[in-house]
Structure formats: C-alpha cells, structure tokens
Design an enzyme around this catalytic site. Structure first.
Site, PDB file in Angstrom:
ATOM      1  N   ASN A 146       0.821  -1.229   0.000  1.00  0.00           N
ATOM      2  CA  ASN A 146       0.000   0.000   0.000  1.00  0.00           C
ATOM      3  C   ASN A 146       0.849   1.271   0.000  1.00  0.00           C
ATOM      4  O   ASN A 146       0.378   2.327   0.391  1.00  0.00           O
ATOM      5  CB  ASN A 146      -0.990  -0.021   1.169  1.00  0.00           C
ATOM      6  N   ARG A 285       2.876   6.492  11.801  1.00  0.00           N
ATOM      7  CA  ARG A 285       2.214   5.964  13.003  1.00  0.00           C
ATOM      8  C   ARG A 285       1.978   7.128  13.969  1.00  0.00           C
ATOM      9  O   ARG A 285       2.857   7.974  14.175  1.00  0.00           O
ATOM     10  CB  ARG A 285       3.069   4.902  13.702  1.00  0.00           C
ATOM     11  N   GLN A 314      -6.067   3.492  18.427  1.00  0.00           N
ATOM     12  CA  GLN A 314      -7.040   3.242  17.357  1.00  0.00           C
ATOM     13  C   GLN A 314      -8.012   2.159  17.773  1.00  0.00           C
ATOM     14  O   GLN A 314      -7.547   1.110  18.219  1.00  0.00           O
ATOM     15  CB  GLN A 314      -6.297   2.841  16.068  1.00  0.00           C
ATOM     16  N   HIS A 338      -7.825   5.975  10.017  1.00  0.00           N
ATOM     17  CA  HIS A 338      -6.696   5.262   9.397  1.00  0.00           C
ATOM     18  C   HIS A 338      -7.163   4.538   8.133  1.00  0.00           C
ATOM     19  O   HIS A 338      -7.644   3.408   8.199  1.00  0.00           O
ATOM     20  CB  HIS A 338      -6.129   4.264  10.420  1.00  0.00           C
TER      21      HIS A 338
END
Ligand code: NAI
Length: 387
Positions: A146, A285, A314, A338
């Site tokens: 990704n 992050r 998260q 995210h």
C-alpha cells in the site's frame, strides 16, 4: 565470543531444520486467528472491502479447503476478548495495522503454538518485535502493498494543508462565502522546502510525486542514506541532524516505522525547532508524534497545520485532541481515520500478499525477502531501528 557465536549458529540451524520439518508435516489442520476491522453494511455491499471481518481477506474457502481452522474477529482488547482467548493454541495470527491486534510480550508468552504473525498491510509495530525475535516467531508483512496508496494520501494532505482546503470546504457546507477568511492563510506549494523523516518506499514515492510542483528543495532524514544516484534522481539532500533538518523545512512528512527510536520523536522540544508556521503530515504511526505537544503547537500557530490518518490509539477516542485542534485562524486540521493504506486497490494487494505468505509457509517455501520483518535469524530489515 566465538563459542557463543557458534552456539547461536547451531541454534539457528536447528531452528531452520525444525521450521522446514514443521512446515512440511503440519501443513494441515492449523488454527489461524485473524483480527480485522468491522465493515458493517459497507462490507456486505462492497465485497472488495477484503480487510474486514465480514470479508475475511477472502481466505476462508481456501484455508478451510486445506483443512485449516480460520477464526476471524475484531474483538482484541482485554483478557476476555476473542484475541486473548484464542491466542494460547493459535498457530498463525493475522493482524492489520488499521485495527491493530496488539501482540504484546505478555500475549506472546501465552501463545504456546504460535509460529507466524502476518501483518495484512505494512507496519508491524503492533507486534512486540523484540519478543517475537527472542521467541523465534516469524513476523511477515506485505511489504509494498500500500505504499503508493499512502504516498498519494501524503501528497493530498500536504496540498490540503498548504492551500487551507478544509476550512474552505466547511465554509461552503455552512452556506457562507468569505474568500479572504480562507485566502489569508492559503499558499502555493511551489517554492517551499519539503522534507521526509524516513526515505524508504513511501518517503521516496512522496518526493517522486511532488517533483512537478517546483518545490524549492527536497530534504530527507534517515539513518539509511540513499545511494548518490538515487538522491540525484529524487533531487533530495540528506540532512543528518534532525533539529537542523526540521528547521529548514516548510513541510515535514513522516514516513518511518514506529519503533523505540521513533516513538514520540516529534515532541515539544523538536517542534520548537520547526519553522514557525510549518506544516506536518504523519501517515506513518500516530505515536511517532506526541499528541498533546502537536495539538498545542497547532493551537499556538507554531505548526500551521497537522494532517494524517494514524493515531496513537485506534480507534481514536471521541475526546482525542487531534479531532478538534485548529490553528489560530480556524484551520490546519487534516485528520481522517486510518485509511490511507486501505483503499480498495490496496486491500486486493495485501489480501493476495497475505495468501502468498501463508502458502509459502504451508509449503515450506522461502518467503519474498522484503516481506520478512523477523525471520529465523531475528530482524531481517534495517527499517525498525539501528542495531
Ligand atoms: P520502509 O521500510 O520502506 O522505509 C522506512 C524508512 O524509515 C527506512 O528507510 C528506514 O531507514 C527509515 N527509518 C527508520 N527509523 C528511522 C528514524 N529513527 N529516523 C529516520 N528514518 C528512519 O517502509 P515504508 O513502506 O516506507 O513504510 C513506512 C511506514 O509507513 C510503515 O512502517 C508504516 O508504519 C507506515 N504505513 C502507514 C500506512 C497507512 O495506512 N497510514 C500504510 C503503510 C505503511
């Protein structure tokens, strides 16, 4: 020294032999636990949302046809959660950074059968990598799956901050029209200095994609220097000192993994060295930045804006300061959940990559080297800290 090196080599070769033997004889009947995010109605309507609990990375039929048990859930926190209850006899755990199933040392201590942790995506900081290395567990991720998705998101986030896009759009939705209120804090990217902390796959792709914007300069900060030819191709100059680096940048983008050397790297002290009014984008992050310090810097105008999709917790709690922070002119917040690395295109790639890793493991075949974070000789990458 010599004796311990030899003992280490013998242990490693015994482990290699055990792994190979294990892979051949135990290619059936494994317990595979996956922690994915809940997709709800969206996942029922859109089967390409492969990274969800509902669509299970598209692996169920294939795994079950080979006699494996495949258990999938989003329930990951606390002693009574699905993850904690199922870890003790799991052979393989699949997790995703988008809804991280934290594989702490304590949890890994309980995982007596565990051999392989697979990250469906990129970024395995939710696994205690030191503990995994000590326990001879293998940790794999779908490297590169990704990186384009994230690089595109970074470019978008830089533009939306620099051009003051979010408050402009909010104004339109409110029914208002006050051009000057937006234009007084809108700039061009042309002529600005852009720097990346971390010049790996994503960092380099961000700089590549920014080339046509005629920025003044591209800088990078990374303990792994790029080859001179690559620096030339990207038009990037390395700055070895982090404070010196941030003091030269109008825009800083963070593209390094989270590890002991990057946790809270961007804090009050470092933020004081940024140019006043710089923009900061972090899709790496959340915990690389100190949340309170960043929010205070935005509020004070030391940062003109902060954008990203990654959070130190998260899902982010409702009261998280990054949800609501604004600069003194009412903008400068480009935060989203995210998702930069979980576009539908990316999901297909990381689902296929996860299958490939499992297949290699079942058949005792070598893994793609770039996917190996912890292999049978410990850390197989220099991205998670200098050692
Ligand atoms: P990579 O391994 O290709 O590059 C990382 C670079 O960071 C390496 O060059 C490494 O030397 C450098 N680095 C490590 N520690 C550093 C430090 N202390 N200071 C400066 N540089 C340092 O990794 P890639 O593919 O570029 O991904 C980077 C990170 O982006 C991932 O580890 C992950 O945390 C995050 N990511 C986020 C996604 C999202 O959806 N938001 C999706 C994919 C990755």
């Amino acid at each position: 020294m010599l004796a311990s090196a030899r003992t280490g080599a013998i242990q490693a070769s015994v482990r290699n032999a055990q792994t190979a033997a294990f892979s051949k004889q135990a290619s059936r009947g494994m317990k595979i636990v996956a922690i994915l995010y809940k997709g709800g109605e969206a996942a029922k309507q859109e089967p390409r949302l492969l990274g969800t609990v509902e669509n299970e990375l598209g692996l169920r039929t294939w795994l079950e046809s080979q006699g494996h048990e495949y258990l999938v859930s989003d329930d990951k926190e606390g002693a009574n959660s699905f993850l904690h209850k199922n870890i003790h006899d799991a052979d393989i755990v699949i997790t995703t950074p988008f809804h991280p199933g934290y594989l702490t040392r304590e949890l890994l201590d309980k995982a007596k059968n565990l051999k392989l942790c697979v990250t469906a995506g990129v970024g395995s900081d939710h696994v205690d990598l030191n503990a995994a290395a000590e326990k001879s567990l293998e940790v794999m991720e779908v490297t590169g799956s990704n990186v384009v998705s994230v690089a595109e998101h970074v470019v978008m986030s830089i533009l939306l901050l620099v051009r003051n896009f979010v408050p402009a759009h909010e104004m339109i939705e409110r029914g208002d029209w006050a051009v000057s209120d937006i234009a007084r804090n809108a700039f061009d990217l042309e002529g600005k200095v852009v720097g990346t902390i971390g010049a790996g796959r994503i960092g380099q792709r961000v700089l590549q994609r920014l080339a046509p914007f005629n920025c003044k300069e591209f800088l990078y900060y990374d303990y792994n220097a790029l080859l001179p030819e690559r620096e030339k191709e990207l038009g990037a100059r390395r700055v070895a000192d982090l404070k010196d680096f941030v003091s030269q940048c109008d825009v800083v983008t963070v593209n390094a993994p989270l590890h002991d050397g990057t946790r809270h790297l961007v804090n009050k002290d470092l933020l004081a060295h940024f140019k006043k009014g710089a923009w900061l984008v972090n899709t790496a992050r959340g915990a690389i930045c100190n949340a309170e310090d960043v929010a205070a810097a935005v509020k004070a105008g030391q940062l003109n804006g902060y954008a990203g999709d990654v959070w130190n917790v998260q899902p982010a709690p409702k009261e998280h300061p990054w949800r609501y922070m604004k600069n003194p002119l009412g903008g400068g917040n480009g935060m989203v959940p995210h998702y930069s690395g979980t576009t539908l295109d990316a999901q297909l790639r990381y689902a296929q990559g996860t299958k490939e890793i499992l297949q290699n493991f079942f058949e005792g075949k070598p893994q793609i080297p770039a996917n190996v974070i912890i292999g049978n000789k410990g850390y197989a990458t220099s991205s998670y800290g200098q050692r």
